[in-house]
Design an enzyme around this catalytic site. Structure first.
Site, PDB file in Angstrom:
ATOM      1  N   ASP A  95      41.669 107.806  68.738  1.00 15.54           N
ATOM      2  CA  ASP A  95      40.685 106.752  68.488  1.00 15.54           C
ATOM      3  C   ASP A  95      40.184 106.904  67.060  1.00 15.54           C
ATOM      4  OD1 ASP A  95      38.908 104.719  68.691  1.00 15.54           O
ATOM      5  OD2 ASP A  95      37.656 105.628  70.241  1.00 15.54           O
ATOM      6  N   VAL A  96      40.918 106.285  66.129  1.00 12.62           N
ATOM      7  CA  VAL A  96      40.631 106.439  64.699  1.00 12.62           C
ATOM      8  C   VAL A  96      40.173 105.137  64.049  1.00 12.62           C
ATOM      9  CG1 VAL A  96      42.217 108.381  64.459  1.00 12.62           C
ATOM     10  CG2 VAL A  96      43.080 106.070  64.108  1.00 12.62           C
ATOM     11  N   LYS A  97      40.422 104.009  64.701  1.00 13.01           N
ATOM     12  CA  LYS A  97      39.991 102.681  64.240  1.00 13.01           C
ATOM     13  C   LYS A  97      40.265 102.454  62.751  1.00 13.01           C
ATOM     14  CE  LYS A  97      36.447 102.037  67.791  1.00 13.01           C
ATOM     15  NZ  LYS A  97      36.446 103.408  68.373  1.00 13.01           N
ATOM     16  N   ARG A  98      41.446 102.799  62.306  1.00 13.23           N
ATOM     17  CA  ARG A  98      41.804 102.559  60.911  1.00 13.23           C
ATOM     18  C   ARG A  98      41.957 101.068  60.665  1.00 13.23           C
ATOM     19  NH1 ARG A  98      39.660 107.206  60.022  1.00 13.23           N
ATOM     20  NH2 ARG A  98      41.026 109.016  60.128  1.00 13.23           N
ATOM     21  N   THR A 123      44.068 103.578  67.709  1.00 18.58           N
ATOM     22  CA  THR A 123      43.255 102.374  67.685  1.00 18.58           C
ATOM     23  C   THR A 123      43.132 101.892  66.245  1.00 18.58           C
ATOM     24  OG1 THR A 123      41.189 103.638  67.510  1.00 18.58           O
ATOM     25  CG2 THR A 123      41.936 103.030  69.723  1.00 18.58           C
TER      26      THR A 123
END
Length: 287
Positions: A95-98, A123
């Site tokens: 879950d890094v939401k780059r 993510t």
């Protein structure tokens, strides 16, 4: 394809995605005091949780911010946690939401799909543009059997600040994003009927959920918002297709389940397992 593996895990073990969003303050003091550093303590806490739950979860989601906050020792705990999940034969979501573009996005893709931080899924935030933000990751989807979950409609209250803004055709922004994700998904289909191009869709603002699922018919969903954020099992059913097609994340609700029990600190991993089973059965009973 990786989505077929996830689909099969859901069919076999249920919809629970256990979030290892592990803050040092979550650890029982007697357990944490056994270790020299907070990073070492967090990793060993995660190991205990994984050992107690890997046979009853579809996947694990590891939120990198909790580890970055501890510096190098935290990143080692993050890396070791991902490697241990893989050792146990379970799928991982980083879950890094780059959400950057071009060469920077390419570096993020390399960093999270290979090497010390390798995960099965990541993510991503596509709000800087679908092609610019996601394209560098699609190479790994096609060539390295990886998957992505792009933010479409999130579970926080502030989602309405921007995601619900409508265009001249009265289409909200989150729906426009979803339509583009669906097109990408159709180009990367697994045999299970879903794609390795997935979407994050929160279950706490689900009054329009049935319509959204119809538009995202090929997209496997990562659903946050269950438990601590107010989402309930009955909110999940509208996002499923024949009982599959989504995993439902719970982090604090499982990691801190031991605090509800009198002797929980000594049996925190068993409490986590019991809460996972309760959540799994709760969802099954409502679909």
């Amino acid at each position: 394809m990786i989505v077929d593996k996830l689909f099969n895990q859901v069919a076999k073990k249920g919809h629970v995605c256990l979030g290892l969003d592990t803050d040092y303050s979550y650890l029982p003091k007697n357990f944490a005091d056994k270790f020299k550093t907070s990073g070492e303590a967090i990793y060993n806490f995660n190991r205990e949780i994984i050992d107690a739950t890997y046979d009853v979860v579809a996947c694990y989601k590891v939120q990198i911010a909790y580890y970055e906050a501890l510096g190098l020792e935290g990143l080692k705990a993050y890396s070791d946690t991902l490697k241990y999940i893989k050792e146990k034969g379970v799928l991982s979501i980083a879950d890094v939401k780059r959400g950057d573009i071009a060469k920077t996005a390419e570096m993020y893709a390399t960093g999270h799909f290979t090497g010390d931080f390798e995960a099965d899924f990541v993510t991503l935030n596509a709000y800087m543009g679908i092609n610019d933000s996601l394209e560098p990751f699609l190479k790994y989807v096609k060539e390295n059997d990886k998957g992505i979950f792009a933010l479409v409609r999130t579970s926080n209250k502030g989602a309405r600040d921007f995601q619900y803004i409508k265009d001249e055709k009265d289409v909200p922004l989150y729906e426009a994003i979803g339509e583009k994700i669906e097109k990408l998904a159709e180009e990367n289909m697994g045999s299970c009927g879903f794609s390795s191009i997935g979407a994050v869709v929160g279950c706490t603002n689900n009054e329009e959920g049935a319509n959204l699922r119809k538009k995202l018919k090929s997209v496997f969903l990562l659903i946050p918002g269950y438990g601590a954020q107010g989402g309930k099992a009955e909110d999940i059913a509208v996002y499923l297709t024949d009982g599959n097609g989504a995993v439902v994340n719970s982090s604090r609700g499982i990691l801190l389940a031991y605090k509800k029990e009198e002797d929980g600190e000594e049996n925190f991993s068993l409490c986590a397992r019991n809460e996972t089973l309760r959540m799994r059965d709760d969802i099954w009973a409502n679909i």
